[in-house]
Design an enzyme around this catalytic site. Sequence first.
Site, PDB file in Angstrom:
ATOM      1  N   ILE A 186       0.844  -1.203   0.000  1.00 57.05           N
ATOM      2  CA  ILE A 186       0.000   0.000   0.000  1.00 57.05           C
ATOM      3  C   ILE A 186       0.876   1.248   0.000  1.00 57.05           C
ATOM      4  CG2 ILE A 186      -1.734   1.295   1.279  1.00 57.05           C
ATOM      5  CD1 ILE A 186      -2.800  -1.213  -0.055  1.00 57.05           C
ATOM      6  N   GLN A 190      14.934   0.716  15.122  1.00 55.86           N
ATOM      7  CA  GLN A 190      16.388   0.908  15.150  1.00 55.86           C
ATOM      8  C   GLN A 190      17.115  -0.379  14.759  1.00 55.86           C
ATOM      9  OE1 GLN A 190      17.804   2.749  18.852  1.00 55.86           O
ATOM     10  NE2 GLN A 190      15.766   3.609  19.153  1.00 55.86           N
ATOM     11  N   GLY A 217     -13.013 -20.229  -7.845  1.00 54.56           N
ATOM     12  CA  GLY A 217     -12.372 -21.200  -6.972  1.00 54.56           C
ATOM     13  C   GLY A 217     -12.068 -22.464  -7.754  1.00 54.56           C
ATOM     14  N   CYS A 242     -16.543 -16.883 -12.743  1.00 53.04           N
ATOM     15  CA  CYS A 242     -15.707 -18.050 -13.028  1.00 53.04           C
ATOM     16  C   CYS A 242     -16.389 -19.339 -12.557  1.00 53.04           C
ATOM     17  CB  CYS A 242     -14.321 -17.869 -12.426  1.00 53.04           C
ATOM     18  SG  CYS A 242     -13.080 -18.997 -13.135  1.00 53.04           S
ATOM     19  N   ARG A 248      -9.729 -23.534 -16.574  1.00 52.59           N
ATOM     20  CA  ARG A 248      -9.493 -24.655 -17.485  1.00 52.59           C
ATOM     21  C   ARG A 248     -10.803 -25.191 -18.071  1.00 52.59           C
ATOM     22  NH1 ARG A 248      -4.286 -26.298 -16.653  1.00 52.59           N
ATOM     23  NH2 ARG A 248      -3.432 -25.886 -14.578  1.00 52.59           N
ATOM     24  N   HIS A 308     -12.983 -12.809 -14.928  1.00 55.19           N
ATOM     25  CA  HIS A 308     -12.844 -12.182 -13.607  1.00 55.19           C
ATOM     26  C   HIS A 308     -12.925 -10.656 -13.733  1.00 55.19           C
ATOM     27  CE1 HIS A 308     -11.688 -15.664 -11.073  1.00 55.19           C
ATOM     28  NE2 HIS A 308     -11.269 -16.163 -12.230  1.00 55.19           N
ATOM     29  N   GLU A 332     -13.536  -8.467 -11.555  1.00 54.35           N
ATOM     30  CA  GLU A 332     -12.995  -7.761 -10.391  1.00 54.35           C
ATOM     31  C   GLU A 332     -11.563  -7.307 -10.604  1.00 54.35           C
ATOM     32  OE1 GLU A 332     -12.073 -12.174  -9.448  1.00 54.35           O
ATOM     33  OE2 GLU A 332     -13.541 -11.003 -10.581  1.00 54.35           O
TER      34      GLU A 332
END
Length: 536
Positions: A20, A194, A355, A382, A463, A508, A510
């Site tokens: 990030i 440190q 998945g 998916c 696949r 996908h 997303e």
Amino acid sequence: MSTKYVFVTGGVVSALGKGITAASLGRLLKNRGVKISIQKFDPYLNVDPGTMSPYQHGEVFVTDDGAETDLDLGHYERFIDESLTQNSNVTTGKIYSSVIEKERRGEYLGGTVQVIPHITNAIKDKVYQVAKDRDVDVVITEIGGTVGDIESQPFLESIRQIKSEVGAENVCYIHVTLVPYLGKAGELKTKPTQHSVKELRMIGIQPDIIVCRTEKELSDDVKAKIGLFCNIDGRSVIQNLDAENLYEVPLMLHSEGLDNLVCEKLHLGCKDIDNSEWIQMVQKIKNLKNNVKIALVGKYVELHDAYISVVEALSHGGYANNTNVEIKWINAENIENSNAQELLKDVDGILVPGGFGDRGIEGKIAAIKWARENKKPFLGICLGMQCAVIEYARSVLGYEDANSSEINPGTNYPVIDLMPDQKDIENLGGTMRLGLYPCRLAENTNSYEVYKNEIINERHRHRYEFNNEFRKQITEAGMKIAGTSPDERLVEIVEVEDHPWYVAVQFHPELKSRPNKPHKLFVGFIKAALEENKSK
């Protein structure tokens, strides 16, 4: 101007937010007119995370060119709003594999192959390659793991050497550490930082900037103390407080002066920063007016990082609809037809993500059946799309043992089957249908309505596919083929008629969603969920 290099290392503990920090710096430099690219070095011996369990590694993020990469690349893309490539993620396994292949081909002319110089040279080449491929002003490289890990040593040695090769004025080292707060003592402890910097300096790297993760603000005295013992100016000690929302972090680091320090160190001559669009977005996120609850039915729900891009894309879809998205996490193994009503009755939409394997499949199918029969907004991704086809074949066509040949190789109705070009493949790693592929949308579908385009391009990782032997039966029963490959050979999207929002996609979506450019499917899904919420 010669290319500049920023290296982000971490110390004390892992999961401090190096990714990030790197992504936020990338956003800030981009807002100052600097052309940047980001890459991640992962010290594990896997060639890529493609075959790793999500419990081990979290989500596998897929790039346009088909690389299976670390989830931090998702953060990079979402923050800097640019697509990255396979060169943006490098593992120890990938480096060693390439060096050993060269040795087998005789490219080292009979010499003894060693970590130094052969492995370190290969690592440096990966850094320089990004600069060459992308024609950028600055390359930001995150080194995974923590300083002191034995696996990280070749990477740290490589970035030490780069400073000698390109010049000190072209390199900036940023070290991310933890400054813990001890409640009983009522003080921040700087000793771990440190020691971490001491470890880094022992291998020849003096950090230019230290970013301190902390839950309490660092006083000027604490910053001065860290600066004194770590051999840097006190103003180069940056605090990084915990944020309510990830997208606040760039603004917080800017207020601490991070981008100014980097521009000074690298003599970038940056323009004045323009954070206006980002500020506007963060303000919008903080003041969302509506709320929806989405059920995410998955098999890895104990580890939310396994679905991090889905979670972010849902939030992005919410931003576009002025809506806060609450996720109800449901383990697919805990849901069946008999309890689906109880588990799902309070949600406004149902999402079944991707998945692999048979665990939780029947629970996903039960959730999809409930969504279809109760006309609840549904998005399948998916494996979620494959389960939607299986459920429809069982419930509507009466094919009781319909299944995917992945789950039940002996099924009489393999409505989902292995892609023809996958049948003779033996190796699992990097051999799926991966990366960006085009899809042609059918008109008069929800998909066409949200995309408003006939041809779209989306990222894939699978696949198995819709079995065309059953296409005629399934479409005649009422399931629409809403999207296919341009040659119509592969079914990419299915929808159900007489349903407010039932969209299931083989790809996908997303992976391409950004906070400032939410993915259209998620915008449409959350819009449908909001309408469902308001109709109650």
